[in-house]
Design an enzyme around this catalytic site. Sequence first.
Site, PDB file in Angstrom:
ATOM      1  N   HIS A  22       0.834  -1.209   0.000  1.00  0.00           N
ATOM      2  CA  HIS A  22       0.000   0.000   0.000  1.00  0.00           C
ATOM      3  C   HIS A  22       0.869   1.261   0.000  1.00  0.00           C
ATOM      4  O   HIS A  22       0.679   2.167  -0.825  1.00  0.00           O
ATOM      5  CB  HIS A  22      -0.909  -0.012   1.228  1.00  0.00           C
ATOM      6  CG  HIS A  22      -1.815   1.168   1.324  1.00  0.00           C
ATOM      7  ND1 HIS A  22      -3.086   1.188   0.794  1.00  0.00           N
ATOM      8  CD2 HIS A  22      -1.634   2.410   1.880  1.00  0.00           C
ATOM      9  CE1 HIS A  22      -3.645   2.363   1.020  1.00  0.00           C
ATOM     10  NE2 HIS A  22      -2.779   3.117   1.678  1.00  0.00           N
ATOM     11  N   GLU A  23       1.809   1.309   0.933  1.00  0.00           N
ATOM     12  CA  GLU A  23       2.636   2.515   1.052  1.00  0.00           C
ATOM     13  C   GLU A  23       3.587   2.672  -0.131  1.00  0.00           C
ATOM     14  O   GLU A  23       3.908   3.793  -0.528  1.00  0.00           O
ATOM     15  CB  GLU A  23       3.425   2.496   2.364  1.00  0.00           C
ATOM     16  CG  GLU A  23       2.563   2.441   3.618  1.00  0.00           C
ATOM     17  CD  GLU A  23       1.561   3.585   3.710  1.00  0.00           C
ATOM     18  OE1 GLU A  23       1.815   4.659   3.121  1.00  0.00           O
ATOM     19  OE2 GLU A  23       0.519   3.405   4.361  1.00  0.00           O
ATOM     20  N   HIS A  26       1.912   4.733  -2.815  1.00  0.00           N
ATOM     21  CA  HIS A  26       2.049   6.178  -2.587  1.00  0.00           C
ATOM     22  C   HIS A  26       3.469   6.644  -2.931  1.00  0.00           C
ATOM     23  O   HIS A  26       3.663   7.668  -3.614  1.00  0.00           O
ATOM     24  CB  HIS A  26       1.777   6.517  -1.115  1.00  0.00           C
ATOM     25  CG  HIS A  26       0.364   6.276  -0.676  1.00  0.00           C
ATOM     26  ND1 HIS A  26      -0.725   6.770  -1.353  1.00  0.00           N
ATOM     27  CD2 HIS A  26      -0.140   5.613   0.410  1.00  0.00           C
ATOM     28  CE1 HIS A  26      -1.833   6.418  -0.730  1.00  0.00           C
ATOM     29  NE2 HIS A  26      -1.505   5.712   0.339  1.00  0.00           N
TER      30      HIS A  26
END
Length: 447
Positions: A22-23, A26
Amino acid sequence: MIDFIWNLLSFVVALGILVFVHEYGHFWVARKNKVKVIRFAVGFGKPIYSWHGKTGTEYVIGLIPLGGYVRMLDGRVDDVAEADKPFSFDQKSVKQRIAIVAAGPMMNFIFAIFALFVMFLMGVPAVKPVIGNVIADSPAQHAGLYANDLIIKVEDQSVGDWEAASYALINHIGNDTVNLTVSRGNFETTATLNTIGWTVSDGQLLSGLGIEPFRPEPTLELGHVVAESAADLGGLKVGDTMLVLDNVPLTTWKQATGIISESAEKELVLLVQRGEERITLTIRPTNKPTAEGFSNGYLGIAPKFENWPKDYVFNHQYGILPAVQKAVVKTYELITMSFQTIGKLITGVIGLDNLSGPISIAQGAGISAQSGIVYFVSFLALISVNLGVVNLLPLPILDGGHLMYFLIELIRGKPVSERVQEIGFRIGAFALLMIMGIAIMNDFGRL
């Protein structure tokens, strides 16, 4: 204790992978848009290990494995030097900021596609949706369903296993009726179930319709003994066959569990067959109260089951291109189902007691890891989709909340005021804490 450690390690590994994915979404899109990333963290709290990359980004592994974050240079919270302003998050266009924020959930969905692709390449064990029993005076009985019926369609959607049938049924919670097409002997028939008032409580999807899936009968031979349980402390071992319990000759597993459940904190004499010898043991079931508060004896054993009938169990296995297609379709179905389930939780069609927190996720991770790599990969795909969907909810503390503000800014031509954003973040934090509180309470209730 061994089960606890295994579940904890499986949980840390699973969550660590999904948070990193997920990170990294980003992080990758931020770097592509020339935003300076100050810190990339997996886990919160005190750093266990950290290092700096060539571009100056600090990479951190935190002590508490319950999330992560990407800290970008941002003029709203940092003193940004004039030379660094082109690399500040707040100086990027609205569309760039939307891309950076949306990249986290999107990466979760991409990871789910990859995980499911691997799973379908390896082959997934599946069970045909054969009805084992129809509960008396239930919607299934009134609709004319019988034991040994094979479900082949839910409405117009073909289903080949219990997982597909369950997912299809979830989509129809809240409807007045649902049509099940079943194969019975040499012909097919469609049964219309009255589902008015059908709600899912504590994960009991099929029992609410009066359907019990077919499963092989349990034997009196022990297939599992929970470590440090009353059974373990009493000397029971995997492979023991229970013969006589509390002076009652045993003929069925149900008979044994009935005696155990009514004997919390009572000493029982158990005769077992172990290899060539018979052994007499003294066991003391612990008290495990039910959700209604009644006393319930718990021993910590599970039976060995009879073999599945021929053709009831099979493998879903695909070649490379079909596996890619199947993985994309399955991920889309999971995303759709997750959003629909959240909507039904909000409207009360599905009870809040179905929410699961970190304890249930840890148990799921441990069980799937014990079951084999295919099941663990499937678990990762499901949780990755859920993580992506939850992060897209329009709560200001989540990615979806940021996206909501950016979309408003895109429409209005100017950003939402800091005061409104601050109020929104407080409301979002309160709502998220309430949801997590309910989920954790549900976890403890299931222990």
